[in-house]
Motif scaffolding. Structure first.
Motif, short mmCIF file in Angstrom:
data_model
loop_
_atom_site.label_atom_id
_atom_site.label_comp_id
_atom_site.label_asym_id
_atom_site.label_seq_id
_atom_site.Cartn_x
_atom_site.Cartn_y
_atom_site.Cartn_z
N HIS A 1 -28.27 -33.06 -20.73
CA HIS A 1 -29.35 -33.99 -20.34
C HIS A 1 -29.66 -35.04 -21.41
CE1 HIS A 1 -31.93 -31.33 -22.76
NE2 HIS A 1 -32.90 -32.21 -22.66
N ASP A 2 -29.65 -34.66 -22.68
CA ASP A 2 -30.04 -35.59 -23.75
C ASP A 2 -28.84 -36.25 -24.43
OD1 ASP A 2 -32.80 -35.75 -23.77
OD2 ASP A 2 -33.07 -33.97 -25.02
N HIS B 1 -39.63 -27.31 -25.20
CA HIS B 1 -40.50 -27.87 -26.24
C HIS B 1 -41.70 -26.95 -26.46
CE1 HIS B 1 -38.74 -31.75 -27.34
NE2 HIS B 1 -38.30 -31.81 -26.10
N ASP C 1 -36.98 -28.71 -19.84
CA ASP C 1 -37.13 -29.47 -21.08
C ASP C 1 -38.55 -29.29 -21.63
OD1 ASP C 1 -36.32 -31.25 -23.07
OD2 ASP C 1 -36.70 -33.05 -21.88
N HIS D 1 -31.30 -26.83 -28.46
CA HIS D 1 -32.21 -27.44 -27.48
C HIS D 1 -31.45 -27.66 -26.17
CE1 HIS D 1 -35.15 -30.05 -25.55
NE2 HIS D 1 -34.18 -30.92 -25.35
FE LIG Z 1 -34.58 -32.74 -24.08
#
Ligand SMILES: [Fe+2]
Ligand SMILES: [Fe+2]
Lengths: 279, 53
Positions: free
Chosen positions: A140-141, A228, A224, A110
């Motif tokens: 980012h996460d 998804h 992002d 991801h």
């Molecule tokens: Fe994300």
């Protein structure tokens, strides 16, 4: 409520940035620095040397001849990419958790996927901005990974055992901070470059990003959403960031162009899949 | 690895279901509907080309 305190306490115990990352950070800011100097720093960490050479020789870079020295790798990748590569590698190494807490391979997919998409959404920009988009996307996460590392049982309870939505508002209720804020704490502790920190702190709230980084944050925000939508990897939750029309407009892309960028990004991810497995 | 790197290996009906679920989770925007339409096209084009190769 002590949920958040545990994470903060543990965050303080996380190791500081690996020495090589620190030295590289200083060195790369100096314009007069040459590839020799950078190579010498990288060469003090043999695991890192192996990784850099493996990456530069992977099909991702399409080299016709094998690259055998760090100095040559720097000549090919450039200082900036090398710095960002070292940073991402160090962060994922330090925060790795076992698979019973989080499927690291899917999380990496991801993260890497968002990086590649963000890079392609910024492909009108210069090389440095593209490189920031790639790294910003990869990291980012990172706040989620910090929670998983610092408090695995609460992480699993929140993301996997409760049947409710796992958005940033719910994170605020449960942890008293969302993964943007927790990621930002790590970014500050480890002295991440300012644009990368801006991405980590605002990727779900792109309109709150400082003006100079709005475009970069917008690229990661839309990337992002697209990852998804395209089911690229898994970030511990199927929670999707709300679409922000301003972020989309900020990218200055037409829908026609978007299609080409999605194709290009997915092709690049395919090409890199070998690298993903070996990193 | 539990999830595929890119979305090549899913079947198109399954992917449409995923898109529907995805769209039901966020607020309605014309742009997102358009993105989902493009995503489905890309998905099918990639499926076709992997069948030819
Ligand atoms: Fe994300
Ligand atoms: Fe996020």
């Amino acid at each position: 409520m002590d949920n958040f305190q545990t994470v903060v306490d543990q965050l303080a115990d996380l190791p500081s940035t690996p020495v090589v990352v620190q030295k590289l950070h200083m060195l790369i800011q100096d314009d007069a620095v040459g590839s020799r100097d950078v190579a010498r720093i990288v060469e003090t960490d043999s695991a890192l040397v192996a990784r850099v050479l493996k990456l530069v020789n992977s099909p991702f870079y399409g080299m016709t001849q094998s690259v055998l020295s760090v100095e040559d790798a720097i000549a090919i990748l450039g200082f900036n990419t090398l710095h960002q590569l070292v940073l991402s590698t160090a962060v994922f190494d330090t925060l790795a958790v076992d698979n019973s807490t989080l499927n690291m391979a899917a999380f990496w997919q991801h993260s890497f996927g968002v990086g590649v998409f963000a890079k392609h959404l910024s492909s009108n920009a210069n090389k440095d901005s593209q490189s920031e988009a790639l790294t910003g996307g990869i990291l980012h996460d990172i706040g989620r990974l910090v929670i998983a590392k610092c408090d695995p049982s609460k992480f699993v309870t929140f993301y996997f055992k409760r049947k409710s939505v796992t958005g940033i508002e719910q994170e605020m209720e449960f942890f008293e901070r969302d993964h943007q804020q927790i990621g930002e704490m790590l970014a500050r502790k480890w002295n991440f470059p300012a644009p990368i920190t801006a991405v980590i702190s605002n990727h779900h709230t792109p309109s709150a990003a400082p003006d100079e980084y709005k475009k970069l944050v917008a690229a990661v925000n839309i990337a992002d959403l697209l990852c998804h939508m395209m089911q690229v990897g898994y970030s511990a939750t199927s929670y999707v960031t709300e679409f922000d029309p301003e972020a989309w407009r900020c990218l200055g892309l037409s829908m026609d162009k978007l299609k080409d960028r999605i194709h290009a990004a997915l092709n690049e991810i395919d090409k890199a899949s070998q690298m993903l497995e070996s990193l | 690895m539990e999830k595929t790197t890119s979305n090549k290996s899913l079947d198109v009906t399954e992917y449409r279901k995923h898109l529907e679920r995805f769209l039901s989770m966020i607020l309605h925007h014309e742009e997102v509907q358009e993105m989902a339409r493009i995503a489905e096209e890309v998905f099918c084009e990639r499926n076709d080309s992997s069948r030819i190769n």
